[in-house]
Write a protein that holds these residues in place. Structure first.
Motif, PDB file in Angstrom:
ATOM      1  N   LEU A  44       2.365  -1.264  12.416  1.00  0.00           N
ATOM      2  CA  LEU A  44       2.610   0.178  12.377  1.00  0.00           C
ATOM      3  C   LEU A  44       3.771   0.550  13.286  1.00  0.00           C
ATOM      4  CD1 LEU A  44       1.713   2.904  11.261  1.00  0.00           C
ATOM      5  CD2 LEU A  44       0.061   3.030  13.137  1.00  0.00           C
ATOM      6  N   ARG A  68       4.367   3.669   5.041  1.00  0.00           N
ATOM      7  CA  ARG A  68       3.214   4.132   4.265  1.00  0.00           C
ATOM      8  C   ARG A  68       2.177   3.021   4.118  1.00  0.00           C
ATOM      9  NH1 ARG A  68       7.070   7.178   1.831  1.00  0.00           N
ATOM     10  NH2 ARG A  68       7.644   5.636   0.260  1.00  0.00           N
ATOM     11  N   LEU A  71       0.400   2.546   7.449  1.00  0.00           N
ATOM     12  CA  LEU A  71      -0.568   3.625   7.676  1.00  0.00           C
ATOM     13  C   LEU A  71      -1.804   3.440   6.799  1.00  0.00           C
ATOM     14  CD1 LEU A  71       1.841   6.673   7.932  1.00  0.00           C
ATOM     15  CD2 LEU A  71       0.337   5.813   9.740  1.00  0.00           C
ATOM     16  N   CYS A  74      -4.374   1.133   8.061  1.00  0.00           N
ATOM     17  CA  CYS A  74      -5.172   1.632   9.182  1.00  0.00           C
ATOM     18  C   CYS A  74      -6.347   2.496   8.730  1.00  0.00           C
ATOM     19  CB  CYS A  74      -4.294   2.437  10.143  1.00  0.00           C
ATOM     20  SG  CYS A  74      -3.065   1.443  10.992  1.00  0.00           S
TER      21      CYS A  74
END
Length: 98
Positions: A44, A68, A71, A74
């Motif tokens: 990230l 993207r 993210l 996560c």
């Protein structure tokens, strides 16, 4: 969280946590989860940096796609899995316990 709380850096803090959980507590699964979090945070951070330093539109689009994806990695894989903290560790709730 104050800036001073992570003076050693996120990676080092996560590594220390994983070491403690594995070596001191014998919690292999928890240490593995911390290692996975460390990997996700590293990607990230790298993806965000790439997005911020992109020099042209093609680089920006590729970097944004990478960000993207980082993210998305996560996000919880099972958003309906209820978890609670027990003695500082996340554990699954069990309605069947007495």
């Amino acid at each position: 969280m104050s800036r001073g709380a992570l003076t050693i850096g996120v990676d080092a803090a996560l590594e220390n946590c994983a070491f403690y959980l594995l070596e001191e507590q014998g919690l292999t699964q928890a240490a593995t989860q911390i290692a996975a979090v460390q990997k996700a945070v590293t990607e990230l951070r790298s993806a965000a940096h790439a997005s911020l330093t992109a020099r042209d539109l093609a680089d920006q689009m590729a970097a944004d796609a990478r960000l993207r994806a980082a993210l998305a990695a996560c996000e919880p894989t099972d958003p309906h899995n209820e978890r609670e903290a027990v003695e500082g560790l996340c554990v699954e709730e069990n309605d069947h316990e007495q």
